[in-house]
Design an enzyme around this catalytic site. Structure first.
Site, short mmCIF file in Angstrom:
data_model
loop_
_atom_site.label_atom_id
_atom_site.label_comp_id
_atom_site.label_asym_id
_atom_site.label_seq_id
_atom_site.Cartn_x
_atom_site.Cartn_y
_atom_site.Cartn_z
N PHE A 172 2.00 -19.29 -48.01
CA PHE A 172 2.73 -19.46 -46.54
C PHE A 172 1.49 -19.31 -45.46
O PHE A 172 1.90 -19.42 -44.38
CB PHE A 172 3.70 -18.36 -46.55
CG PHE A 172 3.38 -16.91 -46.59
CD1 PHE A 172 2.73 -16.23 -45.85
CD2 PHE A 172 3.47 -16.23 -47.84
CE1 PHE A 172 2.11 -15.05 -45.84
CE2 PHE A 172 3.26 -15.06 -48.20
CZ PHE A 172 2.49 -14.31 -47.07
N THR A 230 10.79 -7.72 -45.04
CA THR A 230 10.11 -8.87 -44.68
C THR A 230 10.94 -10.21 -44.46
O THR A 230 11.09 -10.82 -43.37
CB THR A 230 8.85 -9.63 -45.75
OG1 THR A 230 8.09 -8.49 -45.80
CG2 THR A 230 8.34 -10.58 -45.07
N ARG A 242 14.51 -6.59 -38.03
CA ARG A 242 14.49 -7.81 -38.64
C ARG A 242 15.76 -8.40 -38.78
O ARG A 242 15.93 -9.64 -38.65
CB ARG A 242 13.54 -7.71 -39.69
CG ARG A 242 11.89 -7.86 -39.29
CD ARG A 242 11.22 -7.49 -40.56
NE ARG A 242 9.69 -7.78 -40.35
CZ ARG A 242 8.91 -7.57 -41.13
NH1 ARG A 242 8.82 -6.87 -42.17
NH2 ARG A 242 7.62 -7.95 -40.69
N ASN A 276 10.44 -13.52 -38.72
CA ASN A 276 11.19 -12.29 -38.74
C ASN A 276 10.89 -11.30 -37.81
O ASN A 276 11.04 -10.27 -37.90
CB ASN A 276 10.80 -11.86 -40.17
CG ASN A 276 9.20 -11.38 -40.42
OD1 ASN A 276 8.48 -11.81 -39.07
ND2 ASN A 276 8.76 -10.95 -41.33
N HIS A 296 6.14 -8.00 -36.32
CA HIS A 296 5.16 -7.48 -37.50
C HIS A 296 4.91 -5.88 -37.29
O HIS A 296 5.17 -5.34 -36.25
CB HIS A 296 3.42 -8.04 -36.90
CG HIS A 296 2.34 -7.22 -37.59
ND1 HIS A 296 2.32 -7.86 -39.03
CD2 HIS A 296 1.71 -6.28 -37.69
CE1 HIS A 296 1.09 -7.05 -39.48
NE2 HIS A 296 0.65 -6.11 -38.57
P1 ADP Z 1 5.30 -8.08 -43.79
O1 ADP Z 1 5.07 -8.68 -42.39
O2 ADP Z 1 6.61 -7.50 -44.24
O3 ADP Z 1 4.28 -7.11 -44.08
P2 ADP Z 1 3.72 -9.86 -45.50
O4 ADP Z 1 2.51 -8.83 -44.92
O5 ADP Z 1 3.79 -9.96 -46.84
O6 ADP Z 1 5.06 -9.22 -44.79
O7 ADP Z 1 3.67 -11.31 -44.63
C1 ADP Z 1 3.14 -11.69 -43.33
C2 ADP Z 1 4.09 -12.40 -42.95
O8 ADP Z 1 4.09 -13.76 -43.44
C3 ADP Z 1 5.46 -11.96 -42.79
O9 ADP Z 1 6.04 -11.08 -41.60
C4 ADP Z 1 6.32 -13.42 -42.41
O10 ADP Z 1 6.12 -13.62 -41.09
C5 ADP Z 1 5.23 -14.14 -43.14
N1 ADP Z 1 5.87 -14.54 -44.64
C6 ADP Z 1 5.68 -13.63 -45.92
N2 ADP Z 1 6.27 -14.29 -46.83
C7 ADP Z 1 6.47 -15.26 -46.41
C8 ADP Z 1 7.29 -16.46 -47.29
N3 ADP Z 1 7.42 -16.44 -48.42
N4 ADP Z 1 7.50 -17.61 -46.65
C9 ADP Z 1 7.34 -17.71 -45.24
N5 ADP Z 1 6.76 -16.75 -44.37
C10 ADP Z 1 6.08 -15.54 -45.15
MG MG Z 2 2.27 -6.99 -43.79
#
Ligand code: ADP
Ligand code: MG
Length: 141
Positions: free
Chosen positions: A59, A93, A104, A114, A117
């Site tokens: 992604f 997430t 979120r 979402n 951050h």
């Molecule tokens: P978080 O923001 O909950 O810490 P991650 O660090 O795993 O999540 O991912 C960073 C950002 O990447 C997420 O907040 C989201 O915007 C995007 N993201 C994560 N996984 C996906 C996915 N499977 N498809 C699309 N966007 C994603």
């Molecule tokens: Mg993250």
């Protein structure tokens, strides 16, 4: 005290939808103090750098493009146990999997858009705060 800050960004779609005020209100009501705040627009290079840890994830390209597609609001937040408490406040997430009442769940659109951050560790909270504000560790008192 070390470990009491986290870095958040209100992401482009949530800013464009005018959710900024409601999100900040909920952050304040949850006990976080705003130590730094700016509305800005990431360049594609800045978005690549901020999310470099995800560069091998499928992604990554879409995420970088999205984060540079509109304005964001970046904030350094302070509270005891800030990183963990903020991640609890924002929820999972994927907004569809986030608990009721989380930011979120209320303001997220899909897994990419979402709403916000949140830093995932104290170490990254300092790194990410410096990315946006050049604070060094002056807020970690
Ligand atoms: P978080 O923001 O909950 O810490 P991650 O660090 O795993 O999540 O991912 C960073 C950002 O990447 C997420 O907040 C989201 O915007 C995007 N993201 C994560 N996984 C996906 C996915 N499977 N498809 C699309 N966007 C994603
Ligand atoms: Mg993250």
């Amino acid at each position: 005290m070390a470990g009491d800050i986290t870095l958040t960004m209100i992401k482009p779609y949530a800013v464009t939808k005018n959710y900024t005020g409601d999100i900040i209100t909920q952050i304040n009501k949850a006990g976080f103090k705003i130590k730094a705040l700016k509305m800005t627009w990431l360049s594609p290079l800045q978005a690549e750098q901020f999310y470099a840890v995800h560069k091998d994830r499928p992604f990554y390209g879409a995420l970088v493009q999205y984060m540079a597609s509109g304005p964001i609001v970046a904030m350094v937040l302070q509270k005891e146990n800030a990183v963990a408490d903020f991640r609890k406040l924002i929820g999972a997430t994927d907004p569809a999997e986030a608990a009721e009442g989380t930011i979120r769940k209320q303001f997220g659109t899909d897994k990419q858009r979402n709403a916000v951050h949140g830093s995932d560790s104290d170490e990254n909270a300092i790194i990410e705060s410096n990315f946006h504000f050049a604070i060094k560790d002056q807020y970690a008192y």
